[in-house]
Design an enzyme around this catalytic site. Sequence first.
Site, PDB file in Angstrom:
ATOM      1  N   LYS A 294       3.221   9.768   8.412  1.00  0.00           N
ATOM      2  CA  LYS A 294       2.536   9.365   9.653  1.00  0.00           C
ATOM      3  C   LYS A 294       3.120   9.944  10.945  1.00  0.00           C
ATOM      4  CE  LYS A 294       0.149   5.207   8.034  1.00  0.00           C
ATOM      5  NZ  LYS A 294      -1.230   5.505   8.402  1.00  0.00           N
TER       6      LYS A 294
ATOM      7  N   ASP B  20       9.386   2.486   1.262  1.00  0.00           N
ATOM      8  CA  ASP B  20       8.262   3.248   1.802  1.00  0.00           C
ATOM      9  C   ASP B  20       8.208   2.967   3.302  1.00  0.00           C
ATOM     10  OD1 ASP B  20       5.805   4.062   2.755  1.00  0.00           O
ATOM     11  OD2 ASP B  20       4.665   3.353   1.027  1.00  0.00           O
TER      12      ASP B  20
ATOM     13  N   PHE C 171       0.860  -1.180   0.000  1.00  0.00           N
ATOM     14  CA  PHE C 171       0.000   0.000   0.000  1.00  0.00           C
ATOM     15  C   PHE C 171       0.896   1.228   0.000  1.00  0.00           C
ATOM     16  CE2 PHE C 171      -2.398   3.495   1.839  1.00  0.00           C
ATOM     17  CZ  PHE C 171      -3.527   3.471   1.042  1.00  0.00           C
TER      18      PHE C 171
HETATM   19  C1  LIG Z   1       3.156   2.229   3.801  1.00  0.00           C
HETATM   20  C2  LIG Z   1       2.243   3.367   3.499  1.00  0.00           C
HETATM   21  N1  LIG Z   1       2.517   4.187   2.474  1.00  0.00           N
HETATM   22  C3  LIG Z   1       1.733   5.226   2.183  1.00  0.00           C
HETATM   23  C4  LIG Z   1       0.587   5.490   2.893  1.00  0.00           C
HETATM   24  C5  LIG Z   1      -0.282   6.653   2.534  1.00  0.00           C
HETATM   25  O1  LIG Z   1      -0.127   7.671   3.486  1.00  0.00           O
HETATM   26  P1  LIG Z   1      -1.181   8.880   3.548  1.00  0.00           P
HETATM   27  O2  LIG Z   1      -2.479   8.302   3.978  1.00  0.00           O
HETATM   28  O3  LIG Z   1      -0.572   9.824   4.546  1.00  0.00           O
HETATM   29  O4  LIG Z   1      -1.242   9.462   2.177  1.00  0.00           O
HETATM   30  C6  LIG Z   1       0.258   4.659   3.974  1.00  0.00           C
HETATM   31  C7  LIG Z   1      -0.969   4.900   4.747  1.00  0.00           C
HETATM   32  O5  LIG Z   1      -1.480   4.048   5.421  1.00  0.00           O
HETATM   33  C8  LIG Z   1       1.103   3.568   4.293  1.00  0.00           C
HETATM   34  O6  LIG Z   1       0.836   2.740   5.300  1.00  0.00           O
END
Ligand SMILES: Cc1ncc(COP(=O)(O)O)c(C=O)c1O
Length: 388
Positions: A242, A213, A128
């Site tokens: 986050k 990520d 994700f």
């Molecule tokens: C691993 C990862 N990347 C990207 C995101 C997306 O982040 P945002 O909701 O701040 O756009 C998330 C959100 O849960 C995530 O867990």
Amino acid sequence: MVHYLMNTYARLPVALVKGKGAWVWDVDGKSYLDMVSGIAVCSLGHCHPDVVNAVSEQARNLFHCSNLYIIPQQEHLAELIVNNSFDGRVFFCNSGAEANEAAIKLARRYCNERKQGAAKIIAMEGSFHGRTLATVAATGQARFRQGFDPIPGGFEIVPYGDIDALLDAIDEDTGAVLLEPIQGESGVHVPPDGYLRQLRKICDEYGLLLILDEVQTGIARTGRFFAYMHEGVEPDIMTMAKALANGFPAGAMLAKPFVADAFTPGSHASTFGGNPLAMSAGIATISTIMRDNIVDKSLQQGMYLMNRLHELERIHPSIKEVRGRGLMIGVDFDADVSSLPSDGLSKGILLNVIKGHTLRLVPPLVISSQEIDQAMDMIDDILKEKGL
Ligand SMILES: Cc1ncc(COP(=O)(O)O)c(C=O)c1O
């Protein structure tokens, strides 16, 4: 109540209005032990005094300043990030999706300039990376792409943790590999030991960029400042968001200098990215994490929570597996547990369930052992009441 809001969330029937440490309160004054922390966001707990003070002071001086001008707080936060990870340069934005979007754009630009257009990015099943069009294209879960065609191209998805599948997918068009060191949104999946080390080796051999990520795993969540540190290898590009500013919206992409050079003035931008308020929250967050040894706390409390969950596993046959690192833990059930979040509300605990079968526990990293015990008692009660 939701008459004026876009119908994008299936919300629980509670409005939270106050928070302190690992606790939140609703409009009626009822308290809840927070095992979600805004989905791995409020790692220092709610309304941490150092973050509150930093933001309040900054709010009195200057809210916003365009990136047309120097913003000294950006340099300070970037230095803190680099000093706690690897040498490189930082781009600030406002969220995880934006950080990944920036990483994808930087990788593409680097590959177009330096690798004769070999800019395909290999990403992972179950991943994700966010909700923008490019990040859903990189996300290895079809449900997030459904109905949004045409989806941008240039991504190939391979099984997570499978080195042979990755090697098969590499061809002359490949420029980068993108993955989470531990997958969060698909249910807390930890890849096999040595996976990142092997990926690093393959990327070096084939001249590919390794993009991690760390939006969910970063900033002390897994018992290291960043999760890649469990394997002792560095990525070329890394994203975070986050927990970066303990709840104030902030995201960042860090890239090693040789890749960062591909961005020049005008290549990429954000009106709000790196604004003084967000930066003050980020500086206070990281400084507090370092000063208070929160990385060690995450590791220790993670082990304590893991042990307590193994005890629950022995008395509740519906628990299939407990997995994770630090305070990023998934509990798999062989039953549908999608009602746990609403069951938790009546007990006074915030819980999060992924895909109906995995309880994801990502509490504030400052949670005490006594609070973990309280959480375990409440979860135990709920499972007993439901015959699980
Ligand atoms: C691993 C990862 N990347 C990207 C995101 C997306 O982040 P945002 O909701 O701040 O756009 C998330 C959100 O849960 C995530 O867990």
